[in-house]
Structures are given as structure tokens and as C-alpha cells.
Write a protein that holds these residues in place. Structure first.
Motif, short mmCIF file in Angstrom:
data_model
loop_
_atom_site.label_atom_id
_atom_site.label_comp_id
_atom_site.label_asym_id
_atom_site.label_seq_id
_atom_site.Cartn_x
_atom_site.Cartn_y
_atom_site.Cartn_z
N TYR A 4 17.13 46.79 -2.36
CA TYR A 4 16.94 48.20 -2.04
C TYR A 4 18.00 48.98 -2.82
N GLY A 5 17.55 49.92 -3.66
CA GLY A 5 18.53 50.64 -4.44
C GLY A 5 17.94 51.77 -5.25
N ASP A 6 18.79 52.39 -6.05
CA ASP A 6 18.44 53.51 -6.93
C ASP A 6 18.87 53.09 -8.34
N LYS A 7 17.94 52.96 -9.25
CA LYS A 7 18.24 52.43 -10.58
C LYS A 7 19.12 53.36 -11.42
N ARG A 8 19.34 54.60 -10.98
CA ARG A 8 20.27 55.49 -11.67
C ARG A 8 21.71 55.23 -11.24
N LEU A 34 19.49 61.09 -1.81
CA LEU A 34 19.49 62.55 -1.62
C LEU A 34 18.45 63.00 -0.61
N LYS A 35 17.44 62.17 -0.37
CA LYS A 35 16.43 62.48 0.65
C LYS A 35 16.77 61.86 2.00
N GLY A 36 17.96 61.27 2.09
CA GLY A 36 18.40 60.70 3.36
C GLY A 36 17.79 59.36 3.70
N GLU A 37 17.26 58.67 2.70
CA GLU A 37 16.56 57.41 2.98
C GLU A 37 17.50 56.27 3.37
N THR A 38 18.81 56.43 3.15
CA THR A 38 19.75 55.41 3.60
C THR A 38 20.24 55.68 5.02
N ARG A 39 19.79 56.78 5.59
CA ARG A 39 20.22 57.14 6.95
C ARG A 39 19.13 56.95 7.99
N THR A 40 17.98 56.43 7.57
CA THR A 40 16.90 56.19 8.53
C THR A 40 17.26 55.01 9.43
N SER A 41 16.67 54.97 10.60
CA SER A 41 16.97 53.88 11.53
C SER A 41 16.56 52.53 10.94
N ALA A 42 15.45 52.51 10.20
CA ALA A 42 14.99 51.25 9.60
C ALA A 42 15.99 50.73 8.57
N PHE A 43 16.53 51.64 7.75
CA PHE A 43 17.51 51.21 6.75
C PHE A 43 18.81 50.81 7.41
N LEU A 44 19.28 51.59 8.38
CA LEU A 44 20.54 51.31 9.05
C LEU A 44 20.48 50.00 9.83
N GLU A 45 19.29 49.60 10.22
CA GLU A 45 19.14 48.31 10.89
C GLU A 45 19.44 47.17 9.91
N LYS A 46 19.06 47.38 8.66
CA LYS A 46 19.35 46.38 7.63
C LYS A 46 20.80 46.48 7.16
N SER A 47 21.30 47.70 7.01
CA SER A 47 22.63 47.93 6.47
C SER A 47 23.33 49.02 7.29
N PRO A 48 24.10 48.64 8.30
CA PRO A 48 24.74 49.63 9.17
C PRO A 48 25.64 50.62 8.43
N ASN A 49 26.15 50.24 7.25
CA ASN A 49 27.00 51.13 6.47
C ASN A 49 26.20 52.23 5.80
N LYS A 51 24.55 52.29 2.93
CA LYS A 51 24.77 52.45 1.50
C LYS A 51 23.92 51.46 0.72
N ILE A 52 23.64 51.85 -0.53
CA ILE A 52 22.92 50.96 -1.44
C ILE A 52 23.88 50.47 -2.51
N PRO A 53 23.56 49.31 -3.11
CA PRO A 53 22.39 48.46 -2.91
C PRO A 53 22.58 47.48 -1.75
N ILE A 54 21.45 46.95 -1.30
CA ILE A 54 21.48 45.80 -0.40
C ILE A 54 20.48 44.78 -0.93
N LEU A 55 20.78 43.52 -0.66
CA LEU A 55 19.90 42.42 -1.02
C LEU A 55 19.38 41.80 0.26
N SER A 64 25.29 43.27 1.58
CA SER A 64 25.58 44.58 1.02
C SER A 64 26.81 44.46 0.12
N GLU A 65 27.18 45.56 -0.53
CA GLU A 65 28.28 45.65 -1.49
C GLU A 65 27.86 44.97 -2.80
N SER A 66 27.77 45.77 -3.84
CA SER A 66 27.21 45.31 -5.11
C SER A 66 27.92 44.09 -5.68
#
Length: 198
Positions: A4-8, A34-49, A51-55, A64-66
Motif C-alpha cells: 500500500y503506497g503512493d509511487k510519488r 491527501l485524500k485522507g486514505e491513510t486515516r480510514t479505519s480499514a487502513f488504521l487497522e492494518k497500520s495503526p501509525n 503511514k505509508i508504505p506498508i507491506l 510498516s516503515e520502508s
């Protein structure tokens, strides 16, 4: 496996570049911070921090942590030295990247590229320049001695620092005074399997 990440993002690009250099593939899930997709409950369940990226591994475990993800992906490959000293050198450069390089060069790039250098962020952007140039000086000193950061061959140290260094100009940094860094950027780009940042 799924990333899960942003290629930029340089921290996400590290993984894309590493996988390409290793000749491996992985499912990629685009995440827009920028659209808040790392703050959704589904994402936070995978990565409580949050932040991207996650594997995400096939069995559902998540890393987590690149740089930690890079160690997992590069385990038992030539990109991760096995002798204690050279392994520690890789870690040394990765800690340097996270504490002395990324907070300046990557943050300045984020303010400029992602946020469009708004007036209320200009002072913060300018405050990042001195620290970024200090980090570049450290790299330049080493790369005048060895073609790659820990010697004659590419390692995870180089991939970690290449990600944001080669686009440092997007954060306002001029690399013209750093010939060894520019040479190193060229060497990394010549590696078999190299893929450019999108």
C-alpha cells in the motif's frame, strides 16, 4: 504480497525500485494521503501509525516503515551484506536517511510538490534547506571515496538514499555542487532492473 503506497513518495518508491532490481513483483494498492486514505479505519487497522508504505504478507501479517520492509524483501540477497560490519554500515546509512536526510529533503519536496509551496508553508520550506545541504555534504564526502555508499557495489543503503536524493531538486536543492552524488545517481540508474520514479 501487497504494498500500500503512493509511487510519488520516495519511501514507497524505495520498495518499487528494490523489487524491480531483484526481479520480483508485488501487487500495488495506491493510497492517496491527501485524500485522507491513510486515516480510514480499514487502513488504521492494518497500520495503526497511519503511514505509508506498508507491506501485507499473504498470511495477513503487516510490516510498516520502508527500510524495515526493504530488509524483509532483500533478505538473503546480495543487496543486504551478511558480514556484521557491512550489515551495520547499511543500517548506519538507513538511520542517517531517516534522521538526517529525509526530514529535510523529503519534507521540502512534500511542501513544494504535494502542497504547491503555499505561503503559510514557505518559512518551513526554507528552514529545511540548511539541513538538507548538510546531509548532501555527508553523502558527497563518502561518495568521493567509494562509488556506492558502502563500497564498490550497490546495497540497500544506496536504494534508501537514492529515493529522495535523485529528486532533491523538487525540494529546492541544487545538486550541481555535488559531482560525486551526481555520478552515484548515474550508477544507480545503470543497474539492471532499474525503474524510474513515476
Amino acid at each position: 504480497m501487497r504494498i500500500y503506497g503512493d509511487k510519488r513518495s520516495g519511501n514507497c518508491y524505495k520498495l518499487e525500485l528494490l523489487l524491480s532490481l531483484l526481479g520480483k513483483s508485488c501487487e500495488w494498492v495506491d493510497v492517496d494521503i491527501l485524500k485522507g486514505e491513510t486515516r480510514t479505519s480499514a487502513f488504521l487497522e492494518k497500520s495503526p501509525n497511519g503511514k505509508i508504505p506498508i507491506l501485507e504478507l499473504d498470511d495477513g501479517r503487516v510490516l510498516s516503515e520502508s527500510n524495515a520492509i526493504m530488509h524483509y524483501l532483500a533478505s538473503n540477497t546480495p543487496l543486504l551484506p551478511s558480514t556484521p560490519y557491512t550489515y551495520a554500515q547499511v543500517l548506519q546509512w538507513q538511520f542517517f536517511e531517516q534522521y538526517s536526510h529525509e526530514p529535510y529533503i523529503a519534507v521540502a519536496r512534500y511542501i513544494n510538490l504535494y502542497l504547491g509551496l503555499p505561503d503559510d508553508k514557505r518559512a518551513e520550506f526554507e528552514s529545511k534547506q540548511a539541513g538538507g545541504y548538510r546531509a548532501l555534504e555527508v553523502m558527497e564526502k563518502q561518495l568521493k571515496q567509494t562509488p556506492f555508499l558502502i563500497g564498490d557495489t550497490l546495497s540497500l543503503a544506496d536504494i534508501s538514499l537514492f529515493a529522495y536524493t535523485h529528486v532533491a531538486h523538487e525540494g529546492g536543492f541544487d545538486l550541481s555542487a555535488y559531482p560525486a552524488i551526481r555520478n552515484w545517481i548515474g550508477l544507480v540508474k545503470e543497474q539492471q532492473g532499474f525503474v524510474a520514479m513515476q
